[in-house]
Design an enzyme around this catalytic site. Sequence first.
Site, PDB file in Angstrom:
ATOM      1  N   GLU A 256       0.701  -1.205  -0.059  1.00 59.20           N
ATOM      2  CA  GLU A 256       0.018  -0.069   0.010  1.00 59.20           C
ATOM      3  C   GLU A 256       0.732   1.211  -0.031  1.00 59.20           C
ATOM      4  OE1 GLU A 256      -2.941  -0.156   3.033  1.00 59.20           O
ATOM      5  OE2 GLU A 256      -4.079  -1.775   1.868  1.00 59.20           O
TER       6      GLU A 256
ATOM      7  N   GLU B 222      -5.850  -8.457   0.092  1.00 57.38           N
ATOM      8  CA  GLU B 222      -6.504  -7.977   1.563  1.00 57.38           C
ATOM      9  C   GLU B 222      -7.761  -7.547   1.384  1.00 57.38           C
ATOM     10  OE1 GLU B 222      -4.572  -4.808   4.010  1.00 57.38           O
ATOM     11  OE2 GLU B 222      -2.772  -5.860   3.774  1.00 57.38           O
TER      12      GLU B 222
END
Length: 445
Positions: free
Chosen positions: A166, A352
């Site tokens: 991320e 995720e």
Amino acid sequence: MPITRQDFPADFVFGAATAAYQIEGTAAGGAGPSHWDTFAATPGNVIRAEDGAVACDHYHRWPEDLDLVQAAGLKAYRFSTSWPRVMPDGVTVNPEGLDFYDRLVDGMLARGLAPYQTLYHWDLPSALADKGGWANRDTALRFADYAAVITDKIGDRVASIATINEPWCVAWLSHFLGIHAPGLRDIRAAARAMHHILLAHGLAVQRLREMDTRAPLGIVLNFEHATPATDSAADRAAAARQDAIYNHWFIEGITRQSYPDLALAGLAPYLPDGWQSDMAIIGQPLDWLGVNYYTRTLHRHAPDHAWPATATVTGPLEKTDMGWEIYPEGLTYFLTRLHRDYVGNLPMFVTENGMAAADQMIAGAVDDPARTDFLFAHLAATRDAIAEGANVKGFFYWSLLDNYEWAAGYEKRFGLVHVIYPSQKRTPKASYHALAAMLAPETAK
Ligand code: FCB
């Protein structure tokens, strides 16, 4: 229609995800300090000033945790290796740290779990933070060195390597919004971090290719559906700016060696000189793309704010315990958009997806029907994207365990497995059993 295992190809990978700082416990095993320790120690940043010193004590309890992954019928485990555990000052190797990951990877293989490694899930060594962290170009070079050291130890056995988890959170959330470590609100630091984190990725990929790394190499990007608060032209433009910064910057850099104009409009003045000559490094060919997806956000034009002149608005949809709207359609949207506009048939993994809930343990059990619904709705969204042509090869639930949820401390529970922190007792929740039953209906009790 309920989701079944047969809705997915036979080789589709089901797994669970965690990250080092959130579960391991940094007090054990000679790990060095990271910027999350000092961010947490500074009043006002983290609920109750909680940190990752003990977390889920996974450093000692990993065999039990891997047993839980295996017993759910999952075949893969996404974990991160901690840079300050491997190199406490960011550069000097800690053999104890390397040995820990050596044991952990062997433990996965012994249980038939494919190790999906992430090299950086946010725990920057403090010694490098002292020198400017991700605002400093040198951190990207040091990261490539760390990538080589840990890969030399475990790269022969991992099934997959992601460089960065991320980058939007690493750069924007942490240097512009100030919500994660190092807690800056500075557009120049943010712009540099937006670039240097991708440079770190590219340099690490180059280095690992030079080492003939066997494992497929990728990166994990997060996407958040940027929805205009109203249909006005101004709000639509605000949502488009948000979309450019959050959802296009990183994937465009990696796949096209450019940055989106809508984001450059505000950030170009603050990027490091000569950034254009790094784009070829950033655009290293990859073997796969990781997609993290949780929610959508509503954006309105905020004329009284400096660029990007956007503000978020609370949306009408049902929300998780994080206050995040539940919007599974967004996952289908991003998987198909990435397939169509950026990666073609490159394999994608949902690395995720999950939700926090205010779980209660009653008579030794945790009944969390909302999490099961959330999980199955997002699995259905993934199935829909595959039906539309996206080459999605796997899905990892976030997270295996309740754990350290960054600025929210231990307050928010994302796990398939409940954790009582003082005793470290693990209890699989109803969602864990529902997932296990979906994966192996014939053996489920
Ligand atoms: C993601 C992070 C992960 C976890 C979830 C809830 O942004 O990658 O560590 O905190 O959100």
